[in-house]
Design a protein around this motif. Structure first.
Motif, PDB file in Angstrom:
ATOM      1  N   ARG A  54       0.868   4.106  -3.094  1.00  0.00           N
ATOM      2  CA  ARG A  54       0.569   5.501  -2.417  1.00  0.00           C
ATOM      3  C   ARG A  54       1.697   6.473  -3.123  1.00  0.00           C
ATOM      4  O   ARG A  54       1.439   7.585  -3.517  1.00  0.00           O
ATOM      5  N   THR A  64      -1.993   6.191   8.795  1.00  0.00           N
ATOM      6  CA  THR A  64      -3.526   6.135   8.787  1.00  0.00           C
ATOM      7  C   THR A  64      -3.788   4.709   8.712  1.00  0.00           C
ATOM      8  O   THR A  64      -4.724   4.040   9.340  1.00  0.00           O
ATOM      9  N   GLY A  65      -2.751   3.601   8.208  1.00  0.00           N
ATOM     10  CA  GLY A  65      -3.064   2.297   8.107  1.00  0.00           C
ATOM     11  C   GLY A  65      -2.400   1.152   8.877  1.00  0.00           C
ATOM     12  O   GLY A  65      -2.658   0.033   8.812  1.00  0.00           O
ATOM     13  N   GLU A  70       0.400   6.329   4.824  1.00  0.00           N
ATOM     14  CA  GLU A  70      -0.022   4.950   4.806  1.00  0.00           C
ATOM     15  C   GLU A  70       0.192   4.439   6.234  1.00  0.00           C
ATOM     16  O   GLU A  70      -0.369   3.925   7.136  1.00  0.00           O
ATOM     17  N   ALA A 102       0.817  -1.231  -0.025  1.00  0.00           N
ATOM     18  CA  ALA A 102       0.072   0.023   0.022  1.00  0.00           C
ATOM     19  C   ALA A 102       0.951   1.227   0.015  1.00  0.00           C
ATOM     20  O   ALA A 102       0.664   2.308  -0.486  1.00  0.00           O
ATOM     21  N   MET A 103       1.966   1.271   0.612  1.00  0.00           N
ATOM     22  CA  MET A 103       2.771   2.377   0.769  1.00  0.00           C
ATOM     23  C   MET A 103       3.387   2.552  -0.805  1.00  0.00           C
ATOM     24  O   MET A 103       3.647   3.677  -1.232  1.00  0.00           O
TER      25      MET A 103
END
Ligand SMILES: *Cc1c(COP(=O)(O)O)cnc(C)c1O
Length: 360
Positions: free
Chosen positions: A32, A256-257, A253, A28-29
């Motif tokens: 992003r 928040t994640g 990321e 996900a990083m």
């Protein structure tokens, strides 16, 4: 290619408990990073850096935030902005700021005074005595606290303690800075919002590359005026970066994640500590409050560095620490299977050392 696969397999075979800084960025990083809007943070600003700063300030309930390359720089900026030359900084005697960052005194000109404590929390009587005055005629510029506390095996400062420190700071007119490199671990352990912890402090530093898996980066949060001053000093230190949104995207990321999964690391640290002391009774550990287990091998009759070397042969990396301890830190790359492999490695090395009394 075959060589690469072999090397990869070897890397996969290693369980690395040396630190929660060893984590790699998540998919996900990388996603992003590819889609992050970028700008020149030294000119009109980088929108991704700005988003990270706003998100972090709001998460911690502060007016503003500043993105910096490392938590060391965030702490340094806090000390420079809150104090001045010939002032005194009070920090717990085992804290990271006192033990590992004290060299920054050559830049800050402040005097670093250690205050003894227990489980990372300063003794309040000693803190009060230091605030009341001293024979060095230095006035107090800053109180620095740390939660979770690295050298205290990831211990979390109780909120009641933070409240007492806050009250004392207010009484003597001395601001409080939180070295919160792992404050999200503290928030997870206390099951409170991060802003509740930061609420006891004038400023806080948070690290994105510890348990949160971002490759680099940290933030300093505080009042808008303080952060504006820190921004100017960051420039002087060479900490202003250009299209820093590339790394801030991973940081977004992270913040928040990735906080939500920290409790998993805590659970595995606790289970490792329990399984290990069952498997090798002459080993003792702290009762981990977060993701750090201090494994004490003093009673095994073998030095920590010898343990560390032998554990490598069984695919386990740990760090020799002070007082007969080996430090084991739990993070995203350690799942239940790795916990079991780590315990097995300890048991096998112990058996090598004690051939006559094998433990199975
Ligand atoms: C790691 C750490 C720091 C420094 O963080 P860097 O990002 O490595 O500079 C500061 N304080 C504490 C408590 C830490 O654990």
């Amino acid at each position: 290619m075959a060589d690469f696969a072999a090397a990869q397999a070897r890397e996969d075979a290693t369980v690395d408990l040396r630190s929660d800084t060893v984590t790699k960025p998540t998919d996900a990083m990388y996603d992003r990073i590819l889609s992050a809007p970028l700008g020149d943070d030294g000119q009109d600003g980088d929108p991704t850096v700005q988003e990270l700063e706003e998100t972090t300030a709001s998460l911690l309930g502060k007016e503003a935030a500043l993105f910096v390359p490392s938590c060391t720089m965030a702490n340094l900026l806090a000390i420079i902005v809150h104090t001045s030359r010939q002032k005194q900084l009070l920090a717990e005697s085992q804290s990271h700021i006192y033990c590992s960052e004290r060299g920054s005194a050559t830049f800050t000109g402040a005097f670093y005074q250690a205050v003894d404590g227990h489980e990372g929390a300063m003794d309040l009587n000693l803190l009060e005595a230091s605030l009341q005055g001293n024979y060095s005629y230095l006035s107090n510029g800053l109180i620095a606290i740390e939660s979770s506390h690295n050298n205290a095996g990831g211990a979390v400062l109780p909120l009641a303690h933070m409240k007492s420190v806050q009250r004392m700071g207010a009484q003597f007119g001395v601001p409080i800075h939180l070295d919160g490199a792992r404050m999200f671990n503290a928030a997870a352990a206390l099951n409170v919002r991060p802003s509740e912890i930061a609420g006891y402090c004038d400023s806080a530093a948070v690290c994105l590359s510890k348990g949160l898996s971002a490759p680099v980066g940290a933030l300093l949060v505080g009042r808008a005026e303080m952060i504006a001053k820190a921004r100017a000093v960051r420039r002087m230190l060479g900490g202003q970066q250009r299209q820093a949104g590339i790394v801030a995207a991973a940081g977004l990321e992270a913040i928040t994640g990735m906080r939500q999964r920290l409790a998993e690391d805590h659970r595995r640290a606790a289970s490792f500590s329990r399984l290990l002391t069952e498997a090798v009774p002459t080993i003792s550990t702290n009762t981990p409050q977060t993701n750090i287990v201090q494994v004490n091998v003093s009673r095994t009759g073998v030095a920590p560095d010898q343990w560390a070397i032998r554990l490598i042969q069984h695919g386990l990396l740990v760090r020799p620490w002070a007082n007969g301890d080996l430090r084991c830190v739990f993070h995203r790359h350690i799942e239940d299977a790795e916990v079991k492999r780590a315990v097995d490695a300890f048991r096998l090395v112990y058996n090598d050392f004690q051939p006559s009394s094998q433990i199975r």
